[in-house]
Design a protein around this motif. Structure first.
Motif, PDB file in Angstrom:
ATOM      1  N   ASN A 106      -5.352   0.033  71.967  1.00 62.30           N
ATOM      2  CA  ASN A 106      -6.268   1.181  72.005  1.00 62.30           C
ATOM      3  C   ASN A 106      -7.587   0.818  72.691  1.00 62.30           C
ATOM      4  O   ASN A 106      -8.675   1.198  72.255  1.00 62.30           O
ATOM      5  N   GLY A 107      -7.467   0.049  73.755  1.00 62.05           N
ATOM      6  CA  GLY A 107      -8.621  -0.297  74.562  1.00 62.05           C
ATOM      7  C   GLY A 107      -9.392  -1.501  74.103  1.00 62.05           C
ATOM      8  O   GLY A 107     -10.269  -1.998  74.831  1.00 62.05           O
ATOM      9  N   ASP A 150      -6.818   9.229  67.983  1.00 59.12           N
ATOM     10  CA  ASP A 150      -6.200  10.551  68.129  1.00 59.12           C
ATOM     11  C   ASP A 150      -4.881  10.469  68.883  1.00 59.12           C
ATOM     12  O   ASP A 150      -3.973  11.271  68.650  1.00 59.12           O
ATOM     13  N   LYS A 151      -4.770   9.498  69.788  1.00 59.14           N
ATOM     14  CA  LYS A 151      -3.553   9.356  70.578  1.00 59.14           C
ATOM     15  C   LYS A 151      -2.619   8.291  70.004  1.00 59.14           C
ATOM     16  O   LYS A 151      -1.752   7.770  70.715  1.00 59.14           O
ATOM     17  N   PHE A 156       2.990   4.297  70.277  1.00 63.26           N
ATOM     18  CA  PHE A 156       3.447   4.908  69.030  1.00 63.26           C
ATOM     19  C   PHE A 156       2.558   6.130  68.767  1.00 63.26           C
ATOM     20  O   PHE A 156       1.340   5.984  68.618  1.00 63.26           O
ATOM     21  N   ASP A 157       3.143   7.293  68.693  1.00 66.22           N
ATOM     22  CA  ASP A 157       2.374   8.502  68.386  1.00 66.22           C
ATOM     23  C   ASP A 157       2.338   8.695  66.872  1.00 66.22           C
ATOM     24  O   ASP A 157       3.086   9.498  66.305  1.00 66.22           O
ATOM     25  N   VAL A 158       1.454   7.924  66.246  1.00 64.82           N
ATOM     26  CA  VAL A 158       1.324   7.974  64.791  1.00 64.82           C
ATOM     27  C   VAL A 158       0.005   8.644  64.431  1.00 64.82           C
ATOM     28  O   VAL A 158      -0.934   8.699  65.230  1.00 64.82           O
TER      29      VAL A 158
END
Length: 704
Positions: free
Chosen positions: A650-651, A680-681, A603-605
């Protein structure tokens, strides 16, 4: 308990007290009526009585009273026959269901000892391989539905008001025929069909298998006698059914020996011949019929040649591949058996109104695929005069204890839901069958559309029996020709709510829909979560929350979607996902489909706090519950059905060694929620595999 005078019409018989009214030699000019009655003197002394039979025309005018004086000995049963000929009879038909009335009385002097009343109709019919079904000299194509009387919350024991509602709905749909599969229904049902003008195929429950015993054969014959004698007077009944799919268990029984198979076929054919003989003995005027499933054994055994006509239960495009195979099968049967009248006794796919798509596929349970199949079948039957009729399976969804489809334990092939709310397909039949003008914008359960952006158009389907129709929005009007009772409009609509109007001649229909662009869903996530039906090409709407879990798509920069993996299918030839009862949820379709081996969901939020909810279900009955700790990779490979994966967002590792079968149970809904911060991503959910393939059924993203 029925209390009678000592002298009364016989009640304790297979006819359940019915007086038989035979209407033979019916034409437009004349109709011969023959009434058969049995009178009992149960007293210990002789007596005299007068038996009267009065006939009333459809306008309730008395046209004739027949009478006989009889001397009855003590304990005597006397059979009496009354005959009369009606000139210029008022005929019964599907468009004009005119009913005569008969009233029979037993009198002693002026005292009435017993009475009997029955309505009947005057009509004649035949079936022809070239002209089809012919009623009162006019050929008509029979189109309707099967009906189980199962109703939501009530089961099979229904009040007469609900029986009537069902058959009124079928008549309003445009039906002219029904099949009471697979059993004689409440006596009120046949009265209702008489009144409404619905032709009836009624049958006894000799289904799927025959037991090779005298008791089984005898009770089958008894059921047929009771059905015929009790319902004989109903003009709506034109076919007596004797069997349904009698070889289906035999065909699918892998344990049966060849010798047992031969004996099973022998006893089934023998019973069919007995039932045919008994049916014709009691009623040579009506058609005998049996329903067959798609298998050559019916022809090879000769059982398909026993009854006057046969019905094929055909599910090409559902249980068998290829919609076009339906017509090919019929043509091949007609070529081989040109003198055999054919009827399509069952057909249809399952459809769940919670599932919607513009790209339907077999076994997706969408309303769109239901429309696609029914449209094809209707067209193929109308092209073939040797097929004299068709009844869809089924009028209404009904309970089925072994089915595990989109709604477990419900057969969802109905044209209406189990609570009798209408699916779109009901209105499509109106467009194909009704003469009174109608128009309907489909999508009662598909009121929110999710195109990618302003460049992707929206499909609107309108049903109408008119030649032309126009679709109006607030800004535009789109005219169209109508083909096969429907018109498709593929139009551009801006985001927001729209009022649509369909106009066909002097009729119109309105519907409101809403358009939401997928590209903007992430921008509006603060107002409404994004919910995705992972691994599915259909939208699923939760009827309780109103949330729509939109169809899945691949990730593109700036948006959202899956990365890698493939759609899970347990049966590559049939099932979209798994047809299983998913435990722990009422939203089975959401958990029945999934993506396996998925690398990530992105998701690019913008930066911020979010909640990610993941939906899982292990679809395998043999899924392993083994713990992978201290196992080598080689040992993991040796364990059949082992599935273990982690959840990383996110890792960050949120869940380690997630084994759905071990931790929650096989075929069970699992929801796991995590609070995360978008980097950021944006947000990237990963499911790295420890053993077997990872699975994901759904994902919800909410702004905290």
């Amino acid at each position: 308990m029925i209390v009678t005078a000592p002298v009364h019409f016989e009640l304790e018989n297979e006819a359940a007290g019915n007086l038989i009214i035979k209407t033979t030699d019916v034409s437009k000019e004349n109709a011969r009526i023959k009434v058969e009655a049995k009178v009992i003197n149960s007293s210990r002394s002789n007596t005299t009585a007068r038996i009267e039979v009065e006939i009333f025309d459809p306008s309730s005018n008395s046209i004739k009273t027949l009478s006989k004086n009889v001397n009855l000995k003590a304990s005597e049963t006397r059979e009496l026959i009354f005959e009369h000929q009606i000139k210029n009879p008022v005929l019964w038909s599907v468009d004009a269901p005119n009913l005569y009335q008969l009233e029979a009385r037993i009198l002693n002097g002026s005292k009435i000892l017993d009475t009997y009343s029955s309505r009947f109709g005057l009509r004649w019919f035949e079936v022809d391989t070239e002209r089809g079904f012919i009623l009162n000299g006019e050929p008509i194509k029979l189109i309707g539905a099967n009906r189980h009387q199962d109703f939501k919350g009530l089961g099979n024991a229904l009040p007469n008001s609900l029986h009537r509602k069902d058959y009124e709905m079928m008549k309003e749909m445009g039906s002219n025929v029904i099949r009471t599969a697979h059993y004689p229904q409440d006596p009120e049902v046949y009265k209702i069909c008489d009144e409404l003008g619905l032709l009836v195929w009624t049958e006894v429950p000799v289904i799927n298998d025959v037991t090779d015993t005298d008791a089984y054969h005898d009770i089958s014959l008894k059921m047929q006698r009771e059905q015929i004698l009790q319902f004989y007077n109903h003009p709506s009944i034109v076919m007596w059914g004797i069997m349904n799919e009698i070889f289906i268990r035999l065909v699918f029984n892998n344990q049966i020996t060849e010798e047992e198979k031969v004996e099973k076929i022998r006893t089934s054919v023998e019973l069919a011949e007995k039932l045919e003989k008994e049916t014709k003995r009691l009623d040579p005027q009506r058609l005998s019929v049996m329903a067959l499933h798609e298998n050559e054994l019916y022809n090879e055994s000769g059982i398909a040649d026993i009854t006057d006509v046969i019905g094929w239960n055909l599910y090409f495009g559902w249980y068998s591949p290829g919609l076009e195979s339906f017509g090919e099968f019929l043509d091949e049967q007609h070529r081989r058996y040109p003198n055999r009248p054919l009827f399509i006794s069952e057909y249809g796919p399952g459809a769940d109104v919670r599932l919607q798509t513009d790209t339907p596929l077999p076994w997706d349970y969408s309303e769109a695929y239901q429309l696609k199949l029914h449209r094809s079948y209707i067209n193929q039957v109308l092209e073939r005069d040797f097929v004299f009729g068709m009844t869809a399976w089924n009028f209404a969804d009904f309970g089925s204890s072994f089915r595990q489809d989109a709604a477990p334990y419900i057969n969802q092939k109905g044209l209406v839901n189990i609570d009798r709310s209408k699916k779109d397909i009901y209105y499509y039949y109106q467009a194909r069958l009704l003469e009174e003008p109608m128009v309907y914008i489909s999508g009662e359960h598909y009121q929110t559309r999710y195109p990618e952006d302003e460049n992707e158009k929206v499909k609107i389907i309108i049903f109408t029996n008119q030649d032309k129709v126009s679709l109006q929005t607030r800004e535009q009007e789109f005219p169209s020709e109508v083909v096969d009772g429907m018109a498709e409009f593929v139009i551009s609509l801006p985001e927001g709510k729209h009022r649509l109007t369909a106009i066909a001649g002097d009729t119109f229909h309105n519907r409101e829909i809403e358009v939401k662009f997928r590209k903007n869903l992430l921008e509006n996530i603060g107002k409404q979560p994004v919910t995705i039906n992972v691994g599915a090409h259909v939208n699923y709407t939760d009827p309780l929350t109103g949330e729509t879990w939109i169809s899945d798509h691949e990730y593109k920069t700036g948006g959202f979607g899956f990365v890698g993996g493939e759609v899970y299918q347990r049966d590559k030839n049939k099932f979209q996902g798994t047809a299983s009862d998913i435990q722990g949820t009422e939203n089975d379709p959401l958990f029945q489909t999934m993506r396996k081996g998925i690398e990530a969901y992105r998701f690019d939020v913008p930066k911020g706090d979010y909640r990610v909810t993941l939906l899982f279900a292990d679809p395998e009955f043999n899924a392993s519950e083994e713990n992978i700790y201290n196992l080598s990779d080689a040992q993991k490979q040796e364990i059949s059905g082992l599935r273990s994966f982690d959840v990383r967002i996110n890792g960050t590792l949120f869940s380690r060694d997630l084994n759905l079968a071990r931790d929650y149970g096989r075929i069970r809904a699992v929801e796991k929620s995590y609070r995360v911060k978008a980097a950021d991503k944006g947000i990237q959910v990963e499911l790295p595999e420890n053993a077997g393939r990872s699975l994901l059924s759904g994902i919800k993203l909410e702004k905290e």
